[in-house]
Design a protein around this motif. Structure first.
Motif, PDB file in Angstrom:
ATOM      1  N   CYS A  95       7.702  14.738   4.977  1.00  0.00           N
ATOM      2  CA  CYS A  95       8.017  13.326   4.764  1.00  0.00           C
ATOM      3  C   CYS A  95       7.061  12.691   3.753  1.00  0.00           C
ATOM      4  O   CYS A  95       7.470  11.851   2.947  1.00  0.00           O
ATOM      5  CB  CYS A  95       7.975  12.561   6.076  1.00  0.00           C
ATOM      6  N   VAL A 133       8.255  10.811   0.514  1.00  0.00           N
ATOM      7  CA  VAL A 133       7.876   9.409   0.306  1.00  0.00           C
ATOM      8  C   VAL A 133       7.275   9.221  -1.079  1.00  0.00           C
ATOM      9  O   VAL A 133       7.635   8.300  -1.807  1.00  0.00           O
ATOM     10  CB  VAL A 133       6.896   8.930   1.411  1.00  0.00           C
ATOM     11  N   VAL A 182       9.636   7.006  -3.382  1.00  0.00           N
ATOM     12  CA  VAL A 182       9.199   5.614  -3.346  1.00  0.00           C
ATOM     13  C   VAL A 182       8.265   5.369  -4.527  1.00  0.00           C
ATOM     14  O   VAL A 182       7.249   6.051  -4.679  1.00  0.00           O
ATOM     15  CB  VAL A 182       8.479   5.291  -2.017  1.00  0.00           C
ATOM     16  N   VAL A 224       4.280   0.644  -0.444  1.00  0.00           N
ATOM     17  CA  VAL A 224       5.369   0.985   0.475  1.00  0.00           C
ATOM     18  C   VAL A 224       5.207   2.432   0.946  1.00  0.00           C
ATOM     19  O   VAL A 224       5.383   2.745   2.127  1.00  0.00           O
ATOM     20  CB  VAL A 224       6.749   0.771  -0.199  1.00  0.00           C
ATOM     21  N   GLY A 225       4.842   3.313   0.040  1.00  0.00           N
ATOM     22  CA  GLY A 225       4.615   4.716   0.397  1.00  0.00           C
ATOM     23  C   GLY A 225       3.491   4.856   1.407  1.00  0.00           C
ATOM     24  O   GLY A 225       3.584   5.627   2.356  1.00  0.00           O
ATOM     25  N   ILE A 278       2.495   2.566   3.559  1.00  0.00           N
ATOM     26  CA  ILE A 278       2.961   2.017   4.841  1.00  0.00           C
ATOM     27  C   ILE A 278       3.842   3.037   5.561  1.00  0.00           C
ATOM     28  O   ILE A 278       3.687   3.270   6.763  1.00  0.00           O
ATOM     29  CB  ILE A 278       3.704   0.677   4.619  1.00  0.00           C
ATOM     30  N   LEU A 279       4.774   3.661   4.824  1.00  0.00           N
ATOM     31  CA  LEU A 279       5.637   4.670   5.432  1.00  0.00           C
ATOM     32  C   LEU A 279       4.835   5.869   5.936  1.00  0.00           C
ATOM     33  O   LEU A 279       5.079   6.385   7.033  1.00  0.00           O
ATOM     34  CB  LEU A 279       6.703   5.132   4.437  1.00  0.00           C
ATOM     35  N   LEU A 280       3.864   6.307   5.158  1.00  0.00           N
ATOM     36  CA  LEU A 280       3.038   7.431   5.556  1.00  0.00           C
ATOM     37  C   LEU A 280       2.204   7.087   6.796  1.00  0.00           C
ATOM     38  O   LEU A 280       2.075   7.901   7.719  1.00  0.00           O
ATOM     39  CB  LEU A 280       2.126   7.854   4.408  1.00  0.00           C
ATOM     40  N   ALA A 292       3.044   4.942   9.093  1.00  0.00           N
ATOM     41  CA  ALA A 292       3.983   4.920  10.217  1.00  0.00           C
ATOM     42  C   ALA A 292       4.265   6.347  10.713  1.00  0.00           C
ATOM     43  O   ALA A 292       4.347   6.584  11.924  1.00  0.00           O
ATOM     44  CB  ALA A 292       5.279   4.231   9.804  1.00  0.00           C
ATOM     45  N   LEU A 293       4.383   7.286   9.782  1.00  0.00           N
ATOM     46  CA  LEU A 293       4.629   8.675  10.173  1.00  0.00           C
ATOM     47  C   LEU A 293       3.431   9.264  10.925  1.00  0.00           C
ATOM     48  O   LEU A 293       3.599   9.995  11.906  1.00  0.00           O
ATOM     49  CB  LEU A 293       4.946   9.521   8.938  1.00  0.00           C
TER      50      LEU A 293
END
Length: 196
Positions: A29, A33, A37, A42-43, A45-47, A49-50
């Motif tokens: 992921c 990302v 992205v 944003v990347g 934040i997503l990382l 969250a993962l």
């Protein structure tokens, strides 16, 4: 447990998947990302969250899934006519004793797909381990358990565990010893150990 099936407390493939699968998914992921992205915030934040999801899996979700599966397996035992006179669950290990049919059922967190049911006569020894250690006034324990040998495999089930040392006379330790004593008596009665 069918004839010839060995008692296994740990399913190595399950254990490796439990540990490594979130890492593999996280890495895959992360690569996606950063490739898809364009915004680095944003990347990130997503990382993040993962990573939180992976930690959540290791800390809570895996145990919750085991507990749910264990409850289904206990219900299946009941439906098969196993009479649970005594059941003790601790630290991802469940031991149920059927005094009517003289059987023992065991379920382990690290081998969640199996319920091992053996004749209680396969128990060769059962004892209480108060975990005491330390010289003089430092004598104490951080773990009390009942331990038994079944088909040559040593099973330890904690009745009290702590991250600090407790005096042997403390209520928590005495309660743990009492629970362990009861289970040892039940295991010995089911196995016919000490019967005259």
């Amino acid at each position: 447990m069918s004839e010839g099936q060995k008692l296994k407390k740990v399913n190595l493939l399950y254990l490796l998947a439990y540990i490594l699968l979130p890492v593999v998914i996280l890495v895959m992921c992360a690569i996606l990302v950063f490739r898809l992205v364009e915004s680095s915030s944003v990347g990130a934040i997503l990382l993040t969250a993962l990573v939180i999801l992976a930690v959540f899996w290791w800390s809570f979700l895996g145990e919750a899934l085991y507990d749910k599966g264990q409850a289904k397996r206990v219900k299946a035992l009941d439906e098969q006519g196993f009479v649970r006179n005594h059941t003790f669950t601790s630290d991802g290990c469940t031991v149920a004793v059927d005094l009517v049919h003289k059987e023992l059922a065991m379920m382990f967190r690290w081998n969640p797909g199996k319920t091992f049911v053996v004749p209680a006569s396969h128990i060769t020894k059962a004892w209480v381990d108060d975990g005491s250690g330390g010289p003089g006034f430092l004598n104490g324990t951080s773990r009390v358990s009942f331990v038994f040998l079944v088909d040559g495999v040593k099973i330890r089930v904690n009745t009290f565990i702590s991250n600090r040392r407790w005096r042997l006379e403390s209520d928590n330790v005495l309660t743990g010893i009492s629970k362990a004593d009861v289970m040892v008596e039940v295991l010995n009665a089911a196995a016919g150990i000490g019967a005259q």
